[in-house]
Design a protein around this motif. Sequence first.
Motif, PDB file in Angstrom:
ATOM      1  N   ALA A   1       0.804  -1.223   0.000  1.00  0.00           N
ATOM      2  CA  ALA A   1       0.000   0.000   0.000  1.00  0.00           C
ATOM      3  C   ALA A   1       0.835   1.270   0.000  1.00  0.00           C
ATOM      4  CB  ALA A   1      -0.935   0.002   1.212  1.00  0.00           C
ATOM      5  N   GLY A   2       2.155   1.155  -0.064  1.00  0.00           N
ATOM      6  CA  GLY A   2       2.997   2.351  -0.043  1.00  0.00           C
ATOM      7  C   GLY A   2       3.055   2.941   1.352  1.00  0.00           C
TER       8      GLY A   2
ATOM      9  N   ALA B   1      -6.150   9.723   6.693  1.00  0.00           N
ATOM     10  CA  ALA B   1      -5.228   9.228   5.675  1.00  0.00           C
ATOM     11  C   ALA B   1      -5.480   7.727   5.494  1.00  0.00           C
ATOM     12  CB  ALA B   1      -3.785   9.485   6.093  1.00  0.00           C
ATOM     13  N   THR B   2      -5.252   7.219   4.293  1.00  0.00           N
ATOM     14  CA  THR B   2      -5.570   5.807   4.045  1.00  0.00           C
ATOM     15  C   THR B   2      -4.418   5.069   3.368  1.00  0.00           C
ATOM     16  OG1 THR B   2      -6.613   6.327   1.915  1.00  0.00           O
ATOM     17  CG2 THR B   2      -8.057   6.222   3.848  1.00  0.00           C
ATOM     18  N   LEU B   3      -4.298   3.806   3.735  1.00  0.00           N
ATOM     19  CA  LEU B   3      -3.437   2.860   3.044  1.00  0.00           C
ATOM     20  C   LEU B   3      -4.360   1.955   2.236  1.00  0.00           C
ATOM     21  CD1 LEU B   3      -1.098   1.889   6.022  1.00  0.00           C
ATOM     22  CD2 LEU B   3      -0.415   3.184   3.986  1.00  0.00           C
ATOM     23  N   THR B   4      -4.134   1.843   0.932  1.00  0.00           N
ATOM     24  CA  THR B   4      -5.016   1.045   0.082  1.00  0.00           C
ATOM     25  C   THR B   4      -4.233  -0.105  -0.557  1.00  0.00           C
ATOM     26  OG1 THR B   4      -6.365   3.001  -0.384  1.00  0.00           O
ATOM     27  CG2 THR B   4      -6.649   1.095  -1.831  1.00  0.00           C
TER      28      THR B   4
ATOM     29  N   THR C   1       5.389  10.823  19.707  1.00  0.00           N
ATOM     30  CA  THR C   1       6.550  10.783  18.827  1.00  0.00           C
ATOM     31  C   THR C   1       7.065   9.352  18.816  1.00  0.00           C
ATOM     32  OG1 THR C   1       7.102  13.055  19.429  1.00  0.00           O
ATOM     33  CG2 THR C   1       8.839  11.734  18.390  1.00  0.00           C
ATOM     34  N   GLU C   2       7.081   8.746  17.633  1.00  0.00           N
ATOM     35  CA  GLU C   2       7.416   7.325  17.541  1.00  0.00           C
ATOM     36  C   GLU C   2       8.030   7.036  16.179  1.00  0.00           C
ATOM     37  OE1 GLU C   2       3.578   5.514  18.123  1.00  0.00           O
ATOM     38  OE2 GLU C   2       2.677   6.809  16.622  1.00  0.00           O
ATOM     39  N   SER C   3       8.562   5.852  16.050  1.00  0.00           N
ATOM     40  CA  SER C   3       9.114   5.433  14.755  1.00  0.00           C
ATOM     41  C   SER C   3       7.978   5.221  13.761  1.00  0.00           C
ATOM     42  CB  SER C   3       9.891   4.125  14.917  1.00  0.00           C
ATOM     43  OG  SER C   3      10.951   4.286  15.829  1.00  0.00           O
ATOM     44  N   ASP C   4       8.325   5.211  12.462  1.00  0.00           N
ATOM     45  CA  ASP C   4       7.334   4.854  11.453  1.00  0.00           C
ATOM     46  C   ASP C   4       6.831   3.448  11.760  1.00  0.00           C
ATOM     47  OD1 ASP C   4       7.949   7.273  10.299  1.00  0.00           O
ATOM     48  OD2 ASP C   4       9.269   6.415   8.773  1.00  0.00           O
ATOM     49  N   GLU C   5       5.564   3.192  11.418  1.00  0.00           N
ATOM     50  CA  GLU C   5       4.947   1.906  11.757  1.00  0.00           C
ATOM     51  C   GLU C   5       4.384   1.242  10.505  1.00  0.00           C
ATOM     52  OE1 GLU C   5       3.251   2.516  16.183  1.00  0.00           O
ATOM     53  OE2 GLU C   5       2.409   3.874  14.693  1.00  0.00           O
ATOM     54  N   THR C   6       4.296  -0.072  10.543  1.00  0.00           N
ATOM     55  CA  THR C   6       3.798  -0.829   9.394  1.00  0.00           C
ATOM     56  C   THR C   6       2.434  -1.440   9.696  1.00  0.00           C
ATOM     57  OG1 THR C   6       4.931  -2.840  10.146  1.00  0.00           O
ATOM     58  CG2 THR C   6       6.103  -1.416   8.585  1.00  0.00           C
ATOM     59  N   VAL C   7       1.639  -1.576   8.626  1.00  0.00           N
ATOM     60  CA  VAL C   7       0.365  -2.301   8.684  1.00  0.00           C
ATOM     61  C   VAL C   7       0.438  -3.381   7.608  1.00  0.00           C
ATOM     62  CG1 VAL C   7      -2.140  -2.189   8.520  1.00  0.00           C
ATOM     63  CG2 VAL C   7      -0.871  -0.207   9.403  1.00  0.00           C
ATOM     64  N   THR C   8       0.416  -4.630   8.040  1.00  0.00           N
ATOM     65  CA  THR C   8       0.481  -5.751   7.116  1.00  0.00           C
ATOM     66  C   THR C   8      -0.913  -6.335   6.940  1.00  0.00           C
ATOM     67  OG1 THR C   8       2.724  -6.272   7.817  1.00  0.00           O
ATOM     68  CG2 THR C   8       1.527  -8.009   6.676  1.00  0.00           C
ATOM     69  N   LEU C   9      -1.368  -6.410   5.695  1.00  0.00           N
ATOM     70  CA  LEU C   9      -2.664  -7.018   5.381  1.00  0.00           C
ATOM     71  C   LEU C   9      -2.412  -8.435   4.881  1.00  0.00           C
ATOM     72  CD1 LEU C   9      -5.789  -6.601   4.996  1.00  0.00           C
ATOM     73  CD2 LEU C   9      -5.246  -6.128   2.602  1.00  0.00           C
ATOM     74  N   THR C  10      -3.084  -9.396   5.515  1.00  0.00           N
ATOM     75  CA  THR C  10      -2.963 -10.794   5.110  1.00  0.00           C
ATOM     76  C   THR C  10      -4.296 -11.290   4.586  1.00  0.00           C
ATOM     77  OG1 THR C  10      -1.246 -11.229   6.756  1.00  0.00           O
ATOM     78  CG2 THR C  10      -2.410 -13.145   5.881  1.00  0.00           C
ATOM     79  N   ALA C  11      -4.285 -11.936   3.423  1.00  0.00           N
ATOM     80  CA  ALA C  11      -5.470 -12.569   2.834  1.00  0.00           C
ATOM     81  C   ALA C  11      -5.210 -14.072   2.806  1.00  0.00           C
ATOM     82  CB  ALA C  11      -5.735 -12.039   1.439  1.00  0.00           C
ATOM     83  N   LYS C  12      -6.182 -14.837   3.306  1.00  0.00           N
ATOM     84  CA  LYS C  12      -5.990 -16.290   3.414  1.00  0.00           C
ATOM     85  C   LYS C  12      -7.266 -17.003   2.990  1.00  0.00           C
ATOM     86  CE  LYS C  12      -4.317 -19.686   6.740  1.00  0.00           C
ATOM     87  NZ  LYS C  12      -3.798 -19.900   8.093  1.00  0.00           N
TER      88      LYS C  12
ATOM     89  N   GLY D   1       0.523  -7.989   2.082  1.00  0.00           N
ATOM     90  CA  GLY D   1       1.002  -6.715   1.550  1.00  0.00           C
ATOM     91  C   GLY D   1       1.253  -5.791   2.723  1.00  0.00           C
ATOM     92  N   THR D   2       2.184  -4.855   2.576  1.00  0.00           N
ATOM     93  CA  THR D   2       2.560  -3.979   3.689  1.00  0.00           C
ATOM     94  C   THR D   2       2.398  -2.515   3.303  1.00  0.00           C
ATOM     95  OG1 THR D   2       4.137  -5.614   4.512  1.00  0.00           O
ATOM     96  CG2 THR D   2       4.425  -3.364   5.276  1.00  0.00           C
TER      97      THR D   2
END
Length: 195
Positions: A60-61, A69-72, A145-156, A169-170
């Motif tokens: 998702a960039g 704000a959105t992650l797609t 104040t924190e580090s950048d964070e990730t969102v991982t989408l899993t499809a199963k 996808g991340t």
Amino acid sequence: TVKDDAITESDETVTLTATTTDAQITTKTATGTGTITDDRGSDNPDVDEDVKANIVVTDAGSVKEADGATLTYSVKLSNAVGSDVEVDLTTGGTATKGDDYNSTLQYSTDGGANWLDVPATGTVTLPADGSSVLVKVTVKDDAITESDETVTLTAKTTDSQITTQTATGTGKILDNDIAPITVTVSEEGLINGII
């Protein structure tokens, strides 16, 4: 005896011919024809029901942390199959669900024109034709104040048409908070001290 295959093809015929040289028989050759009908998918009649595919999830960039704000992500099949495929969606990563992004995901089957909430079960249907389902994660802002964070989408899925049944996808949430600046002042070396 017919053998199945995973090839999408036109119906095929099998012709049986019987021939004899016996003098008692006037018509010495006769034929009969049988048709093998291709086994097409129930949701996609243009594809053989035995065709296999994989699940694909695109990254998702990244977005700056801000309310709304959105992650797609794009979730789809690697190629068309015979029947629609149900997948279960879950999220993970270093970002916290409910704190850093909304607990409820949304999805779109029309390229993002309309969005629906992903059901509480997390299950959505991928079209048999291989077209994409967009999945949206909505970011929540905070004052930490924190580090950048990730969102991982899993499809199963457990669907037998699918060979690789899990894909991820991340996306990345870039922190927008500025770390506080600490200034230390000392009287040492000042003639009149601190005024």
